[in-house]
Design a protein around this motif. Structure first.
Motif, PDB file in Angstrom:
ATOM      1  N   LEU A 193       0.816  -1.212   0.000  1.00  0.00           N
ATOM      2  CA  LEU A 193       0.000   0.000   0.000  1.00  0.00           C
ATOM      3  C   LEU A 193       0.847   1.258   0.000  1.00  0.00           C
ATOM      4  O   LEU A 193       0.457   2.275  -0.574  1.00  0.00           O
ATOM      5  N   ILE A 194       1.998   1.207   0.685  1.00  0.00           N
ATOM      6  CA  ILE A 194       2.916   2.348   0.766  1.00  0.00           C
ATOM      7  C   ILE A 194       4.295   1.840   0.383  1.00  0.00           C
ATOM      8  O   ILE A 194       4.899   1.058   1.125  1.00  0.00           O
ATOM      9  N   GLY A 195       4.775   2.248  -0.771  1.00  0.00           N
ATOM     10  CA  GLY A 195       6.046   1.740  -1.286  1.00  0.00           C
ATOM     11  C   GLY A 195       7.209   1.934  -0.323  1.00  0.00           C
ATOM     12  O   GLY A 195       7.427   3.029   0.186  1.00  0.00           O
ATOM     13  N   GLY A 196       7.924   0.845  -0.043  1.00  0.00           N
ATOM     14  CA  GLY A 196       9.097   0.902   0.819  1.00  0.00           C
ATOM     15  C   GLY A 196       8.817   0.873   2.304  1.00  0.00           C
ATOM     16  O   GLY A 196       9.758   0.830   3.106  1.00  0.00           O
ATOM     17  N   ALA A 197       7.548   0.903   2.704  1.00  0.00           N
ATOM     18  CA  ALA A 197       7.215   0.926   4.134  1.00  0.00           C
ATOM     19  C   ALA A 197       7.476  -0.437   4.765  1.00  0.00           C
ATOM     20  O   ALA A 197       7.180  -1.473   4.175  1.00  0.00           O
ATOM     21  N   GLN A 198       8.051  -0.428   5.966  1.00  0.00           N
ATOM     22  CA  GLN A 198       8.288  -1.650   6.721  1.00  0.00           C
ATOM     23  C   GLN A 198       7.148  -1.826   7.721  1.00  0.00           C
ATOM     24  O   GLN A 198       6.957  -1.001   8.598  1.00  0.00           O
ATOM     25  N   GLY A 199       6.389  -2.885   7.557  1.00  0.00           N
ATOM     26  CA  GLY A 199       5.268  -3.116   8.462  1.00  0.00           C
ATOM     27  C   GLY A 199       4.186  -3.911   7.780  1.00  0.00           C
ATOM     28  O   GLY A 199       4.426  -4.596   6.778  1.00  0.00           O
ATOM     29  N   GLN A 200       2.971  -3.809   8.295  1.00  0.00           N
ATOM     30  CA  GLN A 200       1.873  -4.587   7.748  1.00  0.00           C
ATOM     31  C   GLN A 200       0.547  -3.874   7.921  1.00  0.00           C
ATOM     32  O   GLN A 200       0.380  -3.052   8.831  1.00  0.00           O
ATOM     33  N   TYR A 201      -0.373  -4.161   7.002  1.00  0.00           N
ATOM     34  CA  TYR A 201      -1.751  -3.730   7.205  1.00  0.00           C
ATOM     35  C   TYR A 201      -2.480  -4.823   7.970  1.00  0.00           C
ATOM     36  O   TYR A 201      -2.043  -5.980   8.021  1.00  0.00           O
ATOM     37  N   ASP A 202      -3.606  -4.478   8.554  1.00  0.00           N
ATOM     38  CA  ASP A 202      -4.313  -5.397   9.447  1.00  0.00           C
ATOM     39  C   ASP A 202      -5.807  -5.148   9.329  1.00  0.00           C
ATOM     40  O   ASP A 202      -6.281  -4.037   9.591  1.00  0.00           O
ATOM     41  N   LEU A 203      -6.551  -6.170   8.912  1.00  0.00           N
ATOM     42  CA  LEU A 203      -8.011  -6.123   8.857  1.00  0.00           C
ATOM     43  C   LEU A 203      -8.566  -7.205   9.773  1.00  0.00           C
ATOM     44  O   LEU A 203      -7.993  -8.292   9.853  1.00  0.00           O
ATOM     45  N   GLY A 204      -9.668  -6.921  10.448  1.00  0.00           N
ATOM     46  CA  GLY A 204     -10.218  -7.934  11.340  1.00  0.00           C
ATOM     47  C   GLY A 204     -11.699  -7.764  11.603  1.00  0.00           C
ATOM     48  O   GLY A 204     -12.250  -6.659  11.499  1.00  0.00           O
ATOM     49  N   TYR A 205     -12.324  -8.886  11.937  1.00  0.00           N
ATOM     50  CA  TYR A 205     -13.743  -8.899  12.300  1.00  0.00           C
ATOM     51  C   TYR A 205     -13.911  -9.833  13.490  1.00  0.00           C
ATOM     52  O   TYR A 205     -13.518 -11.006  13.431  1.00  0.00           O
ATOM     53  N   LEU A 206     -14.461  -9.320  14.576  1.00  0.00           N
ATOM     54  CA  LEU A 206     -14.705 -10.099  15.787  1.00  0.00           C
ATOM     55  C   LEU A 206     -16.204 -10.171  16.051  1.00  0.00           C
ATOM     56  O   LEU A 206     -16.876  -9.137  16.111  1.00  0.00           O
ATOM     57  N   GLN A 207     -16.736 -11.384  16.187  1.00  0.00           N
ATOM     58  CA  GLN A 207     -18.161 -11.607  16.466  1.00  0.00           C
ATOM     59  C   GLN A 207     -18.301 -12.297  17.815  1.00  0.00           C
ATOM     60  O   GLN A 207     -17.602 -13.281  18.091  1.00  0.00           O
ATOM     61  N   HIS A 208     -19.199 -11.769  18.657  1.00  0.00           N
ATOM     62  CA  HIS A 208     -19.426 -12.345  19.980  1.00  0.00           C
ATOM     63  C   HIS A 208     -20.915 -12.625  20.162  1.00  0.00           C
ATOM     64  O   HIS A 208     -21.756 -11.753  19.925  1.00  0.00           O
ATOM     65  N   ARG A 209     -21.226 -13.860  20.592  1.00  0.00           N
ATOM     66  CA  ARG A 209     -22.617 -14.246  20.859  1.00  0.00           C
ATOM     67  C   ARG A 209     -22.672 -14.966  22.191  1.00  0.00           C
ATOM     68  O   ARG A 209     -21.975 -15.962  22.392  1.00  0.00           O
ATOM     69  N   ASP A 210     -23.510 -14.461  23.101  1.00  0.00           N
ATOM     70  CA  ASP A 210     -23.616 -15.067  24.427  1.00  0.00           C
ATOM     71  C   ASP A 210     -24.889 -14.597  25.098  1.00  0.00           C
ATOM     72  O   ASP A 210     -25.121 -13.386  25.221  1.00  0.00           O
TER      73      ASP A 210
END
Length: 200
Positions: A52-69
């Motif tokens: 996504l960003i040329g030369g950048a050191q790191g990572q992108y992060d996508l997430g979905y958390l579902q809770h049922r109780d």
């Protein structure tokens, strides 16, 4: 006034998540993560930030958390990035990172979101690289929260083992909690969980 902002944030999160998922289709070094507990599951997608960003050191992060109780059905979706690198320790392979996460919390109860700064680490002993200890912490106070959400935190620790170069299993513990304006704090998820991570 808060409702349009919440709707806009949800749309942006969905668009960015969909875009990154499509971009990941032709990529290498993306990791799909799926974790389960008795009451929740979390799906994640991470990959190199340099896509996504040329030369950048790191990572992108996508997430979905579902809770049922007990009739409660809540979720949290996030998109963020981490700039990371080697911590420079001689006797320990330690990677540390810092970044930002945009999160939206919704479901049967209160709805809203936050922009949370956070840190993450991954530690491995030389010669035993298949075994890893990782952890993370994200926190957003009220000044960067909106909607019904007054603050947000997500902290956790994970012990993982690589079955091969492209698959790992793990166990961990996490606590995901958010504050509600004029109400009590709500725990979205807490306790032990396990899962798998697949790298493509």
């Amino acid at each position: 006034m808060m409702f349009p902002v919440s709707r806009l944030f949800r749309r942006l999160a969905r668009i960015s998540a969909a875009g990154l998922v499509l971009a990941a289709g032709a990529a290498q070094a993306e990791t799909v993560d799926f974790g389960l507990s008795n009451d929740s599951f979390r799906f994640g997608l991470t990959g190199p930030l340099s896509r996504l960003i040329g030369g950048a050191q790191g990572q992108y992060d996508l997430g979905y958390l579902q809770h049922r109780d007990n009739g409660d059905n809540s979720y949290a979706v996030h998109a963020g990035f981490l700039v990371s690198g080697d911590a420079g320790l001689r006797d320990l392979d330690l990677t540390v990172g810092a970044g930002l996460r945009g999160v939206y919390v919704g479901g049967d109860g209160d709805n809203g979101g936050a922009i949370a700064p956070g840190v993450r680490f991954d530690a491995r002993l030389p010669g035993y690289e298949r075994l890893g200890l990782g952890g993370y912490a994200y926190y957003a106070p009220s000044v960067v929260s909106f909607g019904d959400i007054d603050d947000y935190r997500d902290i956790g620790v994970v012990l993982s083992y690589e079955l091969n170069r492209n698959a790992a299993v793990y166990v961990g513990a996490r606590n995901v909690k958010f504050g509600v304006e004029h109400g009590h704090d709500v725990t979205l998820d807490t306790g032990l969980y396990g899962g798998i991570a697949l790298t493509f």
